[in-house]
Write a protein that holds these residues in place. Sequence first.
Motif, mmCIF file in Angstrom:
data_model
loop_
_atom_site.group_PDB
_atom_site.id
_atom_site.type_symbol
_atom_site.label_atom_id
_atom_site.label_comp_id
_atom_site.label_asym_id
_atom_site.label_seq_id
_atom_site.Cartn_x
_atom_site.Cartn_y
_atom_site.Cartn_z
ATOM 1 N N VAL A 406 -5.279 55.527 -18.025
ATOM 2 C CA VAL A 406 -6.372 55.636 -18.984
ATOM 3 C C VAL A 406 -7.650 55.982 -18.233
ATOM 4 N N VAL A 453 -3.942 58.953 -20.958
ATOM 5 C CA VAL A 453 -4.929 58.949 -22.033
ATOM 6 C C VAL A 453 -6.274 59.330 -21.439
ATOM 7 N N HIS A 454 -6.881 60.371 -21.981
ATOM 8 C CA HIS A 454 -8.146 60.891 -21.455
ATOM 9 C C HIS A 454 -9.200 60.858 -22.560
ATOM 10 N N VAL A 523 -12.099 55.875 -26.866
ATOM 11 C CA VAL A 523 -11.023 55.460 -25.978
ATOM 12 C C VAL A 523 -11.177 53.999 -25.573
ATOM 13 N N LEU A 529 -6.883 52.812 -28.600
ATOM 14 C CA LEU A 529 -6.012 52.794 -27.426
ATOM 15 C C LEU A 529 -4.605 52.357 -27.823
ATOM 16 N N VAL A 541 -0.944 49.264 -16.456
ATOM 17 C CA VAL A 541 -2.057 50.094 -16.905
ATOM 18 C C VAL A 541 -2.988 50.366 -15.731
ATOM 19 N N VAL A 543 -6.629 52.074 -14.894
ATOM 20 C CA VAL A 543 -7.869 52.433 -15.577
ATOM 21 C C VAL A 543 -8.847 52.992 -14.555
ATOM 22 N N LEU A 553 -12.508 49.370 -20.936
ATOM 23 C CA LEU A 553 -11.099 49.737 -21.044
ATOM 24 C C LEU A 553 -10.191 48.604 -20.588
#
Length: 573
Positions: A406, A453-454, A523, A529, A541, A543, A553
């Motif tokens: 992410v 995920v951007h 995001v 998310l 995850v 980040v 995030l």
Amino acid sequence: MTRPTPSPAASPAGPVAPARPRSPLRRLDAGLGRVSMYRLVLAALGVVLAVALVLAATGTLGYPALGIVAVLAVGTLGTLAATWVGGLVTRSRPHVASSLVTGAILALVLLPGTDGRTLAGAAVAGAAAGASKYLLAWRGRHVLNPAAVGLVVVGWTGLATSGWWVGTAALLPAVAVAGGVVAWRTRRVAFVLAYAVPAFVLTAVGYLTLGVAANDALWWALTASPVAFLALFMLTEPLTSPPRRPQRLLVGALVAVLAAAPLFLEWGWLSPELALIVGNAVAFGLGLRRGVRLRLSSATLAGDVLDLHLAPSSPVRALPGQYVEIDVPQAGAAARWDPRGRRRVLSLASDPASGDVRLVTRLSGAEGSEPSPVKRALAALAPGEELRVTSVGGDFLLPSGPVALVGAGIGVTPFLAHLDGLVRGSGAAPGGASGVRHGHDGELAAARDVVLVHGVRTRADVLELPGSAGDALPAGVRLVLVVPPGTAGGVAGGTAASASGGTAGGPDGVGLDGRWEVLEGAVTDAAVLGRAVPDLGARTVLVSGSPASVDALRTAARSLGAARVRTDTFLGY
């Protein structure tokens, strides 16, 4: 690692969830990110020296203030003179801040005095330290901590005494606070502890074996030894540190054992500075062993996002997810007035094994702010111009098992390197498990369960993916682009001006890589998310982004049940 810290108004992650009060550590990161590593270390050493001078002047410290100043001045001049000569011989530009740091370290270790022998020893120590950057170098990269070399030279020749007088109870608070800030800024706290904890324990045990009372042994190990200063200011020197965390832990423990060995084995010749040099030699074998120059192949400027592709003079020994520190001599004299200097740490945005080094950076830290001299120099680079890699490091590698990557804005850059590695079949997990295999025809055959995920604000923030737009993604890989509400159509198109004045991408309504799945929202919003990665809680995850976006995030990921969250915070511009 260090990278840009956009202000909330210029957050590249799109709209964000309601802001929470900034934590003290976030405020600390934001402040430290505005200063270069060398200038921060120099300021921290200046604090220790200032406290020492005050204590000496008031009689609290048993050393003459004038003697401290004299050794500082002579040692620094010796270092500057030697690096100036080395620069002339090698036709390179000496790094003044590095020489000032070396001079300050020498002044805090060599016994103070104003007599001719003491000052001559300081001059030789400085000259040896400066010369070591050129004489004890391998293909443009110095191997050993310069200050440690200078101390060993004068110690073995008897010209001066490495008294480590900085290791006193009176100076311990200043050393701990100033050095702690440096360790936090460099994300080297674990490295410091890997040396300091065993060194303290072994030193205390050594005193006990010599018949010292337990209370005194513990107190002396803490307040009358070089442990704290060496750990915080010398062991963590970037150019002589191992690139990976496990390697740093190993080297830290090794230096601790060697430094304490004389208490058990009567090895009077094995000084703390020599123990550090042995650790430096081991670290050199583990890291970048040659100087690498990067020659610009192409540059694209989209909005204020600069995307550089460079050809290395020799292979870059790095893994996807690591970073490089680059020296930008094109910044010229203007960088002298920039508190961050002319060096920058940037995540690799491509797999180094590809032979193409891709670096992406945002030119300004806040909306409407002016780029720094270094960023202006990077934007003005012409094809064929060169930058120099001064170090490689980082542990933000792709783990095994299901993963969610992410990234907010250009925080996505290390993930592009991961993706490039997966496309090429070289995306490795720690321990060498790549999670991929190749068929008989050499093509990627096994799947990795990876979701990228951007989060972006504009089309300019959408960075080019590895490979061609028509290429299929590796099996098991999904790409999700999160855009502000109501902007999916606009982000899917747009144009990007290139550094050469042309355009990148297509006309309005065209140009977004079709491999992206587009989702509207913020995001940093846990609900968004969760829609992007429904099984986020079952994944590791990773980040990446500015301190503010990383904090938001991480909170969102935790609220969705993610138990394993690793972060990479971009500091500084």
